[in-house]
Structure formats: C-alpha cells, structure tokens
Design a protein around this motif. Sequence first.
Motif, PDB file in Angstrom:
ATOM      1  N   MET A  28       0.850  -1.189   0.000  1.00 17.03           N
ATOM      2  CA  MET A  28       0.000   0.000   0.000  1.00 17.03           C
ATOM      3  C   MET A  28       0.881   1.232   0.000  1.00 17.03           C
ATOM      4  SD  MET A  28      -3.039  -0.989   2.705  1.00 17.03           S
ATOM      5  CE  MET A  28      -2.137  -2.234   3.643  1.00 17.03           C
ATOM      6  N   CYS A  29       0.401   2.300  -0.611  1.00 15.77           N
ATOM      7  CA  CYS A  29       1.157   3.550  -0.604  1.00 15.77           C
ATOM      8  C   CYS A  29       0.264   4.677  -0.097  1.00 15.77           C
ATOM      9  CB  CYS A  29       1.699   3.871  -1.997  1.00 15.77           C
ATOM     10  SG  CYS A  29       0.436   4.251  -3.221  1.00 15.77           S
ATOM     11  N   LEU A  30       0.899   5.742   0.360  1.00 13.80           N
ATOM     12  CA  LEU A  30       0.158   6.867   0.928  1.00 13.80           C
ATOM     13  C   LEU A  30      -0.757   7.521  -0.096  1.00 13.80           C
ATOM     14  CD1 LEU A  30       2.644   8.746   3.293  1.00 13.80           C
ATOM     15  CD2 LEU A  30       0.456   7.688   3.893  1.00 13.80           C
ATOM     16  N   ASN A  49      -3.092  11.017  11.464  1.00 16.26           N
ATOM     17  CA  ASN A  49      -2.244  10.940  12.660  1.00 16.26           C
ATOM     18  C   ASN A  49      -2.894  11.647  13.835  1.00 16.26           C
ATOM     19  OD1 ASN A  49      -0.029  10.365  14.265  1.00 16.26           O
ATOM     20  ND2 ASN A  49       1.198  12.070  13.493  1.00 16.26           N
ATOM     21  N   GLU A  50      -3.481  12.824  13.588  1.00 14.04           N
ATOM     22  CA  GLU A  50      -4.126  13.578  14.664  1.00 14.04           C
ATOM     23  C   GLU A  50      -5.285  12.792  15.267  1.00 14.04           C
ATOM     24  OE1 GLU A  50      -5.305  17.283  13.016  1.00 14.04           O
ATOM     25  OE2 GLU A  50      -3.307  18.209  13.166  1.00 14.04           O
ATOM     26  N   TYR A  51      -6.037  12.114  14.411  1.00 14.11           N
ATOM     27  CA  TYR A  51      -7.235  11.421  14.883  1.00 14.11           C
ATOM     28  C   TYR A  51      -6.922  10.070  15.509  1.00 14.11           C
ATOM     29  CZ  TYR A  51     -11.880   9.345  14.916  1.00 14.11           C
ATOM     30  OH  TYR A  51     -13.039   8.739  15.310  1.00 14.11           O
ATOM     31  N   SER A  52      -6.077   9.288  14.862  1.00 12.45           N
ATOM     32  CA  SER A  52      -5.848   7.920  15.323  1.00 12.45           C
ATOM     33  C   SER A  52      -4.661   7.780  16.258  1.00 12.45           C
ATOM     34  CB  SER A  52      -5.643   6.989  14.115  1.00 12.45           C
ATOM     35  OG  SER A  52      -4.415   7.285  13.471  1.00 12.45           O
ATOM     36  N   GLY A  53      -3.784   8.798  16.285  1.00 16.52           N
ATOM     37  CA  GLY A  53      -2.609   8.713  17.150  1.00 16.52           C
ATOM     38  C   GLY A  53      -1.440   7.991  16.525  1.00 16.52           C
ATOM     39  N   GLU A  54      -1.526   7.666  15.231  1.00 18.58           N
ATOM     40  CA  GLU A  54      -0.418   7.019  14.525  1.00 18.58           C
ATOM     41  C   GLU A  54      -0.525   7.354  13.044  1.00 18.58           C
ATOM     42  OE1 GLU A  54      -0.752   2.779  15.026  1.00 18.58           O
ATOM     43  OE2 GLU A  54      -2.846   2.764  14.407  1.00 18.58           O
ATOM     44  N   THR A  55       0.605   7.331  12.346  1.00 10.73           N
ATOM     45  CA  THR A  55       0.585   7.585  10.918  1.00 10.73           C
ATOM     46  C   THR A  55       0.004   6.365  10.192  1.00 10.73           C
ATOM     47  OG1 THR A  55       2.772   6.659  10.495  1.00 10.73           O
ATOM     48  CG2 THR A  55       2.664   8.991  11.145  1.00 10.73           C
ATOM     49  N   PRO A  56      -0.460   6.538   8.950  1.00 13.12           N
ATOM     50  CA  PRO A  56      -0.960   5.383   8.209  1.00 13.12           C
ATOM     51  C   PRO A  56       0.078   4.276   8.059  1.00 13.12           C
ATOM     52  CG  PRO A  56      -1.595   7.422   7.122  1.00 13.12           C
ATOM     53  CD  PRO A  56      -0.649   7.808   8.211  1.00 13.12           C
ATOM     54  N   VAL A  57       1.333   4.658   7.810  1.00 13.77           N
ATOM     55  CA  VAL A  57       2.392   3.649   7.661  1.00 13.77           C
ATOM     56  C   VAL A  57       2.615   2.904   8.973  1.00 13.77           C
ATOM     57  CG1 VAL A  57       4.861   3.317   7.238  1.00 13.77           C
ATOM     58  CG2 VAL A  57       3.539   4.869   5.773  1.00 13.77           C
ATOM     59  N   ALA A  58       2.607   3.637  10.087  1.00 10.05           N
ATOM     60  CA  ALA A  58       2.781   2.993  11.391  1.00 10.05           C
ATOM     61  C   ALA A  58       1.624   2.046  11.683  1.00 10.05           C
ATOM     62  CB  ALA A  58       2.897   4.055  12.488  1.00 10.05           C
ATOM     63  N   ARG A  59       0.409   2.420  11.260  1.00  6.70           N
ATOM     64  CA  ARG A  59      -0.749   1.542  11.473  1.00  6.70           C
ATOM     65  C   ARG A  59      -0.579   0.225  10.721  1.00  6.70           C
ATOM     66  NH1 ARG A  59      -6.300   1.547  12.537  1.00  6.70           N
ATOM     67  NH2 ARG A  59      -7.465   0.040  11.288  1.00  6.70           N
ATOM     68  N   VAL A  60      -0.168   0.322   9.465  1.00  7.90           N
ATOM     69  CA  VAL A  60       0.022  -0.890   8.665  1.00  7.90           C
ATOM     70  C   VAL A  60       1.039  -1.810   9.330  1.00  7.90           C
ATOM     71  CG1 VAL A  60       0.886  -1.782   6.471  1.00  7.90           C
ATOM     72  CG2 VAL A  60      -0.652   0.192   6.500  1.00  7.90           C
ATOM     73  N   ARG A  61       2.166  -1.261   9.756  1.00  4.48           N
ATOM     74  CA  ARG A  61       3.207  -2.082  10.387  1.00  4.48           C
ATOM     75  C   ARG A  61       2.708  -2.701  11.688  1.00  4.48           C
ATOM     76  NH1 ARG A  61       8.073   2.336   9.524  1.00  4.48           N
ATOM     77  NH2 ARG A  61       8.548   1.829   7.342  1.00  4.48           N
ATOM     78  N   ARG A  62       2.032  -1.889  12.510  1.00  3.11           N
ATOM     79  CA  ARG A  62       1.550  -2.395  13.803  1.00  3.11           C
ATOM     80  C   ARG A  62       0.543  -3.522  13.615  1.00  3.11           C
ATOM     81  NH1 ARG A  62      -2.919  -1.574  16.618  1.00  3.11           N
ATOM     82  NH2 ARG A  62      -3.640   0.162  15.307  1.00  3.11           N
ATOM     83  N   LEU A  63      -0.391  -3.339  12.680  1.00  2.00           N
ATOM     84  CA  LEU A  63      -1.422  -4.348  12.486  1.00  2.00           C
ATOM     85  C   LEU A  63      -0.851  -5.632  11.888  1.00  2.00           C
ATOM     86  CD1 LEU A  63      -4.476  -2.265  11.237  1.00  2.00           C
ATOM     87  CD2 LEU A  63      -3.979  -3.101  13.530  1.00  2.00           C
ATOM     88  N   ARG A  64       0.119  -5.511  10.998  1.00  2.00           N
ATOM     89  CA  ARG A  64       0.737  -6.711  10.439  1.00  2.00           C
ATOM     90  C   ARG A  64       1.427  -7.524  11.531  1.00  2.00           C
ATOM     91  NH1 ARG A  64       3.299  -4.026   4.901  1.00  2.00           N
ATOM     92  NH2 ARG A  64       1.464  -4.397   3.569  1.00  2.00           N
ATOM     93  N   LEU A  65       2.100  -6.841  12.445  1.00  2.00           N
ATOM     94  CA  LEU A  65       2.780  -7.543  13.529  1.00  2.00           C
ATOM     95  C   LEU A  65       1.777  -8.102  14.540  1.00  2.00           C
ATOM     96  CD1 LEU A  65       5.758  -5.072  14.032  1.00  2.00           C
ATOM     97  CD2 LEU A  65       5.888  -7.397  13.099  1.00  2.00           C
TER      98      LEU A  65
END
Length: 270
Positions: A28-30, A49-65
């Motif tokens: 996925m890309c921004l 980032n303001e709403y969820s507390g993480e960037t979209p890229v950080a979300r992808v990495r966190r959820l994959r792990l």
Amino acid sequence: MKVDTYTRKLTRLRKVASHVDAHLGESMCLDELAGIAHMSRFHFERVFNEYSGETPVARVRRLRLALARQRIEAGGVGSLLDLAFDSGYNSAEAFSRAFRAAHGLPPSAVRPQAQTPSPIRIEFLQGQAIQYIPFRGQLGCGITPFDELRAHALIAGIPRERRKGWCVQLSGDMNDSGSEVELQAALQSDKLGQHIPGLEQGQLPDGHYAVLRVSGGFGIPAHADLGARIAAETSWKILPDAPLLRCFHNSAYLPAGFERQFDLYVPVAA
C-alpha cells in the motif's frame, strides 16, 4: 467546523482504515490511501495521525505484527520466513527484530493458546445518564451514528479519556447490514462532565444483565444461541424485546476488526 463536515471526515478515515485492514497482505502507498480519503497526501497523513494517534504507515506495520502474533497464538503458522513475507518483511531477521520491538519478545517465544469463549457474569447495572445520537435505519457497512457522536464530542473539546462509549440497541439485528435497526450511540454523562450541544439526554436501562466480552468485530451470537448459553452457564433467562447494550473498550478510534472489543450486556431475569 460543522458536525456534518467533521462526521464525513471521520467516516472517510474509517473507510481508509477498513481498506488497510482488508489488504494487510498487500503493498500500500500513501497516495492510494489519501485517494480513498479524498484528501491530498500531506493533509491526509496529518489528519489521520491527529485522529488515530499514529501515521498510516505505522498503522500498517503495527497491524501486520499484531496479526502475526495472533496467527502464532492460533497455532496455524508455517515457517518464520513465510510469516515474515506475509507481514511485509524481506527476511526472517528483520521481521524478528520488528516483532520484538512491538511485543517485547521474539516470535519464537510466543506459544499457541487455546481459544475459549469469555465467561459470562451476571451484573446489576444501575441506571446511568447518557447523551446520545438516535439512529433508525440500515447501518450498511458503516457506523455513521458513532462517527457523528464522536464528531460532537471532538468539537466540544471532550478529552479522549472522558468519552466512554455505549450502544443501546433498541430493535433490529446489527449482525445484518441490510436489517433496519434502532439504536442510541451514547456517551456516559458523568464521564463527560458537561452537556454536549446537539446530543439528546437519556439513561442506560437499569436491571440485571448477563455480561460477556466480545472480540473481533461488532457481531454477536444469534439470540437463540445467546439464550441457550446464558441459561446453561448461569440459569438466568433472556428478557424478550429488552434493549441490548454494548460498552466499548477500544482506546484507539480506528481499531482493526480483529482488535475491537466490547462487553455485551444482555438483559436477563432469574
């Protein structure tokens, strides 16, 4: 900002989050995600980032792990290298480092866990004041009344830790996206400490409830299955036609489907 404008923005961010959840195994890309949100790349990344507390890229990495850990705990994983590739890493070593940083232990230290239903408890719920958005219609694939509720709270400046969310399901089947439902998307008044303009005021129905934790989405067992399980485990019986309650426990505003958790309150009588 007007409530309807803010609600549409939150709904678009949720649509992006749902797209990410459904395509975690793909690249996925921004620019792609910003297009789904109908925003410029720069504006989208900042707002997300303001709403969820993480960037979209950080979300992808966190959820994959997080998903990788769930797969290990479920006992359905082949080789570590396959799991690394599925999680977006080019080597088992890079995956292991990221996994340890996220979870505090290496993948090899995670053990399969038996998947057992959460226990049911009987609880007397005191009547509690709420402020809510009424909704009647088909939810479809969205949860617009909850986005509208959150928009009201955000515009009123209510801190995140004071927004205790409830759903009062008055009728219909929330498992069926095509079913007409009637509900109240609610916040607990004593947590808010003020009246939020645009919200109606009411109360959570008091009484005895069978309470069980539900994880992995908004769906709940069929009514007959719930009744049979509650009767078998507690000897209490479901009250027909009484509202079901959901008390949400996610600290994040855009949890993935497999991260969602709530307590389901089923009205019962001895």
